[in-house]
Every structure is written in structure tokens, then in C-alpha cells.
Design a protein around this motif. Structure first.
Motif, PDB file in Angstrom:
ATOM      1  N   LYS A  49      -2.038   2.300  -6.074  1.00 28.16           N
ATOM      2  CA  LYS A  49      -2.975   2.989  -6.913  1.00 28.16           C
ATOM      3  C   LYS A  49      -3.312   4.404  -6.112  1.00 28.16           C
ATOM      4  N   TYR A  89       0.628  -1.160   0.019  1.00 24.77           N
ATOM      5  CA  TYR A  89      -0.206  -0.007   0.080  1.00 24.77           C
ATOM      6  C   TYR A  89       0.860   1.251  -0.062  1.00 24.77           C
ATOM      7  N   PRO A  90       0.516   2.353  -0.869  1.00 25.44           N
ATOM      8  CA  PRO A  90      -0.796   2.117  -1.854  1.00 25.44           C
ATOM      9  C   PRO A  90      -0.247   1.722  -3.079  1.00 25.44           C
ATOM     10  N   TYR A 129      -8.124   3.631   0.181  1.00 23.46           N
ATOM     11  CA  TYR A 129      -7.906   4.541  -0.911  1.00 23.46           C
ATOM     12  C   TYR A 129      -8.992   5.599  -0.894  1.00 23.46           C
ATOM     13  N   ILE A 143      -5.007   7.454  -4.492  1.00 22.04           N
ATOM     14  CA  ILE A 143      -5.922   7.808  -3.447  1.00 22.04           C
ATOM     15  C   ILE A 143      -6.656   8.785  -3.520  1.00 22.04           C
TER      16      ILE A 143
END
Length: 321
Positions: free
Chosen positions: A27, A24-25, A85, A29
Motif C-alpha cells: 500500500k 512489502y510494500p 509504511y 507509504i
């Protein structure tokens, strides 16, 4: 055989979860700002999101979701998947809206249990702003006029029971005056309405009106804090003027309850990074709202106390349609 399969499935699930959290992450947020552009939440949210993006290595994208004094956006955040996210940049209307929903007899847009505090970024007393060409030079002028003309003076807000509505009601209660409330979808539209002469006054965070004060378009009569405002040192407090009215408009990050602890800790670190970033400090200070950071444990206590205090205020305001 069944037990072995079940155990294997459990271990695989835990391993997958651990991998997801460790990576994480992976992608972008989304940071929900529950007000339109131009208000305090947006002014704070944008530099904080940019700094968090640098620390997290993924974009933190602002999504403005205005309406209902911030309730619509906060409700959306509360219902989001607890996967890290979706984060929320809330204002102090967070502490008010569920109690207001209860007073109105409607289903709450969110519950306090549905969102977890991460970090406080700012905490400013709101200021009473009027147009520079208005007849009021002091808050006493304003109050005396309101007493002579009950309900004639109007003020704008970001919505019923929001961070611009509640402090004006606190002043009205303590000064014994009656004003007319005109709700908008956010602080930005309310300030535009003030500048254009549609309304007479607003109570807002200093950052929302400071540029218009500097340009000579607005005048600030007083603030809802104690002592002096760093951005407006010549503006008196309402307490100094003889009115027992106090209110702080804070901004802070939340995540949906149930967000895994490793992800919470990563976001907590990113929030701390942003709050200590000099670029963020400069941007927010120049807007008129210095960073007053609180880490998770202190912010959780701060929010709990604010929720309790605001419940009493909302009950005194009563039902507002």
C-alpha cells in the motif's frame, strides 16, 4: 496438545510476518517531512519520494508536519508503527532537539533510540542570506554592525534550536555579537519574512534561497562550510573571513525503530535508487543542494557523531523559550 497448538500458532505468526515482508510494500507509504513546503526537507523529499515510488511500485506520499523546529513531525514519525509504511525525511535538527528538550526541562518529543537512520541524501553548509538592498556587502560588515547595535539585527529560523537557529548562534558565539532570534514554523515562512522585510537575515541551506539570489532579491554573505560551495562558488566561508563557525544542514531518511530488517533493506535499496537517479540529482542540484549520499552504515556513524557535537553546542546556547 497445548505445546503443539502454541508451536503451530508461532509458525503461523512467523509465516504471516514473512509473507507481509515479502509482499512489502502492499500500500502507499507516508513520508513525513517535518517542515512546511518550501524548505530544504521539502525540496529534497519530493523528488526522492517520487523516485522511491518508482522503485517500490507504490506511491510515497509527502505529509508536511511543521512546528517546533521539526520536532513535531519527527516525534510523529518516532511514534508511528514500525511496519515500513511511515518514513521520515529529517534535517540535522534531528541531532539537536532531544538535547534542547533536556536543557528546557521538558519531556523529549522523541528519543534517538526511537528512529533508525537509513540513508543521507544531502549535506550542505548553511549560508548567511540578507536582502539585496541591505547595507551589508560582506559578513564583516554584518558582524561590525551587529557589534555596534547589540540585539537590533534580527534573524529568522524554522524554530528554536532548529537548523536555521543553531548556526546563527554558533556565529554569534564566535564573533562576539548579539542578535534577536525570530522563530517561524519552517524555512519557507522564514525566507518569505526576509523577502518582505520582517526580518534582516537567515541561515539556511543553499537550496532554500538560491532562486531568490539568482533573481536579485537576496544576497549571500558567507557560508558555514570549508572551501567553495558548488552552487555559489564566489561566496566565502566564515572560516575564511576569520570566524571559527562551521555547520552542515544534512537531510536523511529514517524509519521507526523496530521496523523489520527485510523492510529496512528494501527501503535502503529504494533510497539508494533515488540518490542515484539522474532526475533526482538534477532537481536537487538545480535547487542548489547537490546529492551527497551515504548508505546506512556510514550514515549511522555520521548521525552518532553529529548528535555528540550538537549536544555541546546546545548546552552553550542554553535555555531558549
Amino acid at each position: 496438545m497445548y505445546r503443539r497448538s502454541a508451536l503451530a500458532a508461532l509458525l503461523l505468526s512467523l509465516a504471516s510476518m514473512a509473507f507481509a515482508q515479502n509482499s512489502y510494500p502492499a500500500k502507499p507509504i507516508t513520508m513525513i517531512v517535518p517542515f512546511p513546503p518550501g524548505g530544504l526537507a521539502d525540496l529534497v523529499g519530493r523528488p526522492v519520494a517520487e523516485a522511491m515510488s518508482r522503485d517500490l511500485g507504490q506511491p510515497v506520499v509527502i505529509e508536511n508536519k511543521g512546528g517546533a523546529g521539526g520536532g513535531i513531525g519527527m516525534g510523529q514519525a518516532a511514534k508511528a508503527a514500525p511496519d515500513g509504511y511511515t518514513v521520515l525525511m529529517a534535517l540535522s535538527s534531528y541531532s539537536v532537539i532531544p538535547e534542547a528538550d533536556a536543557v528546557l526541562g521538558r519531556t523529549p518529543m522523541y528519543s534517538f533510540k526511537a528512529l533508525r537512520p537509513i540513508a543521507r541524501i544531502t549535506a550542505d553548509p548553511t549560508v548567511l542570506a540578507v536582502r539585496a538592498d541591505s547595507p551589508w556587502k560582506t559578513v564583516k560588515d554584518f558582524v561590525e554592525d551587529a557589534k555596534k547595535r547589540p540585539g537590533v539585527i534580527n534573524f529568522g529560523s524554522s524554530g528554536n534550536y532548529g537548523t536555521m537557529h543553531v548556526p546563527m548562534e554558533i556565529l554569534a558565539q564566535n564573533a562576539g555579537i548579539k542578535m534577536t532570534h525570530v522563530p517561524f514554523t519552517g524555512a519557507g515562512p522564514a525566507v518569505v519574512a526576509l523577502l518582505s522585510g520582517q526580518i534582516d537575515a537567515v541561515s539556511s541551506g543553499p537550496a532554500t534561497v538560491l532562486q531568490h539570489v539568482k533573481s536579485g532579491k537576496l544576497r549571500v554573505l558567507a557560508h558555514w562550510g570549508n572551501g567553495k560551495l558548488e552552487s555559489m562558488p564566489d561566496v566565502p566561508s566564515l572560516k575564511a573571513a576569520g570566524y571559527n563557525a562551521e555547520y552542515a544542514q544534512w537531510s536523511g531518511l529514517f524509519v521507526p525503530a523496530g521496523t523489520p530488517e527485510p523492510i529496512v533493506q528494501r527501503l535502503r535499496a529504494a533510497a539508494k535508487f533515488a540518490a542515484n537517479d539522474q532526475k533526482v540529482k538534477d532537481v536537487i542540484f538545480n535547487a542548489g543542494s547537490p546529492v551527497l549520499y551515504q548508505d546506512t552504515p556510514d550514515f549511522e556513524k555520521y548521525v552518532a557523531n553529529d548528535v555528540k557535537r550538537m549536544a555541546d553546542v546546545v548546552k552553550k546556547i542554553g535555555k531558549v523559550e
